[in-house]
Design an enzyme around this catalytic site. Structure first.
Site, PDB file in Angstrom:
ATOM      1  N   SER A 160       0.706  -1.228  -0.061  1.00  0.00           N
ATOM      2  CA  SER A 160      -0.052   0.039   0.051  1.00  0.00           C
ATOM      3  C   SER A 160       0.947   1.462   0.110  1.00  0.00           C
ATOM      4  CB  SER A 160      -0.921  -0.035   1.211  1.00  0.00           C
ATOM      5  OG  SER A 160      -1.747  -1.297   1.371  1.00  0.00           O
TER       6      SER A 160
HETATM    7  N1  SAH Z   1      -0.899  -4.008   3.677  1.00  0.00           N
HETATM    8  C1  SAH Z   1      -0.405  -4.785   2.822  1.00  0.00           C
HETATM    9  C2  SAH Z   1      -1.359  -4.529   1.793  1.00  0.00           C
HETATM   10  C3  SAH Z   1      -1.090  -5.679   0.760  1.00  0.00           C
HETATM   11  S1  SAH Z   1      -2.578  -5.606  -0.606  1.00  0.00           S
HETATM   12  C4  SAH Z   1       0.834  -4.046   2.422  1.00  0.00           C
HETATM   13  O1  SAH Z   1       0.900  -2.886   2.645  1.00  0.00           O
HETATM   14  O2  SAH Z   1       1.807  -4.564   1.904  1.00  0.00           O
HETATM   15  C5  SAH Z   1      -3.712  -6.768   0.112  1.00  0.00           C
HETATM   16  C6  SAH Z   1      -3.280  -8.129   0.442  1.00  0.00           C
HETATM   17  O3  SAH Z   1      -4.694  -8.733   0.771  1.00  0.00           O
HETATM   18  C7  SAH Z   1      -2.848  -9.102  -0.519  1.00  0.00           C
HETATM   19  O4  SAH Z   1      -1.646  -9.543  -0.351  1.00  0.00           O
HETATM   20  C8  SAH Z   1      -3.802  -9.717  -0.971  1.00  0.00           C
HETATM   21  O5  SAH Z   1      -3.626 -11.069  -1.192  1.00  0.00           O
HETATM   22  C9  SAH Z   1      -4.648 -10.112   0.503  1.00  0.00           C
HETATM   23  N2  SAH Z   1      -5.866 -10.404   0.495  1.00  0.00           N
HETATM   24  C10 SAH Z   1      -6.992 -10.442  -0.362  1.00  0.00           C
HETATM   25  N3  SAH Z   1      -8.097 -11.257  -0.089  1.00  0.00           N
HETATM   26  C11 SAH Z   1      -7.884 -11.529   1.422  1.00  0.00           C
HETATM   27  C12 SAH Z   1      -8.554 -12.420   2.026  1.00  0.00           C
HETATM   28  N4  SAH Z   1      -9.901 -12.859   2.036  1.00  0.00           N
HETATM   29  N5  SAH Z   1      -7.784 -13.026   3.300  1.00  0.00           N
HETATM   30  C13 SAH Z   1      -6.686 -12.784   3.519  1.00  0.00           C
HETATM   31  N6  SAH Z   1      -5.748 -11.913   2.776  1.00  0.00           N
HETATM   32  C14 SAH Z   1      -6.506 -11.341   1.253  1.00  0.00           C
END
Ligand code: SAH
Length: 214
Positions: A64
């Site tokens: 993010s």
């Molecule tokens: N806070 C993280 C954001 C990553 S993007 C950062 O800054 O790195 C969002 C993440 O949510 C992705 O890695 C995706 O695989 C995960 N995601 C999507 N749906 C999900 C679910 N149902 N349960 C767990 N993780 C999920």
């Protein structure tokens, strides 16, 4: 890969950028200034690590934007020892921010590769959340209820199972909307069946997906 004076200098600039965009919580700003974001990104993107932008982390996912991380964290009003459920570990950068603020973090990731990578990286940096590989839609009822719940992917609605795992007076922050953009929603649980909902601007997240993926 090291954390050098150059990286530290770039972080100071990043903190000033997100401050100028409206982040006011000094603890959050200090934390962004402390955490080596470049160590959460693939080497090809190192030169971009301290720009206020989201970047690919593999598997079609992104780390993010720092402003967004700071904004969600500010809305959560983190206190030391808060029990926090985080859905979407991704790179683990947001997880590190919550841990630096003194919280206990339970973090769930549905993509196995990202789950393994974040686990390795955070452990190497000395961060110790509880990691779970699975579908965050279900939450983690056996570890709840939680003081705070943070969803870092865009949901089409607020998962009822997550709301139920929030303590009374607990706070949940979740982007809700369509594939292109979502509204940042903050829910405060005022009572057993009483949830207060407020809206805090428009953002663009990768989607919250059901089930888990190898
Ligand atoms: N806070 C993280 C954001 C990553 S993007 C950062 O800054 O790195 C969002 C993440 O949510 C992705 O890695 C995706 O695989 C995960 N995601 C999507 N749906 C999900 C679910 N149902 N349960 C767990 N993780 C999920």
């Amino acid at each position: 890969m090291k954390d050098t004076y150059r990286h530290k200098g770039l972080r100071i600039k990043l903190v000033e950028t997100i401050r100028s965009k409206g982040i006011r919580d000094e603890n959050v700003l200090e934390t962004i200034g402390k955490i080596p974001r470049h160590l959460f990104m693939d080497s090809g993107f190192i030169t971009f690590s301290y720009q206020d932008q989201a970047f690919p982390i593999g598997e079609g996912q992104t780390i993010s934007q720092p402003y967004t991380v700071a904004f969600q964290t500010q809305l959560l009003e983190i206190k030391p020892h808060d029990r926090i459920l985080e859905i979407g570990t991704g790179s683990g950068y947001q997880t590190a921010v919550l841990l630096e603020l003194g919280a206990s973090v339970f973090t769930i990731e549905r993509q196995r590769k990202l789950f393994l990578k974040a686990q390795e990286n955070l452990s190497m940096l000395g961060y110790k959340p509880q990691f779970f590989y699975g579908d965050g839609y279900q939450g983690k009822p056996t570890y709840g209820p939680f003081d705070k719940i943070l969803v870092t992917a865009g949901a089409d609605d607020i998962p009822v199972l997550l709301k139920a795992q929030l303590k009374v007076s607990g706070i949940m922050v979740i982007p809700v909307g369509g594939r292109i953009s979502q509204k940042m929603i903050r829910i405060v649980r005022r009572g057993e069946t009483d949830y207060e909902r407020t809206e805090h601007g428009t953002f663009a997240f990768v989607p919250l997906l059901k089930g888990k993926e190898d």
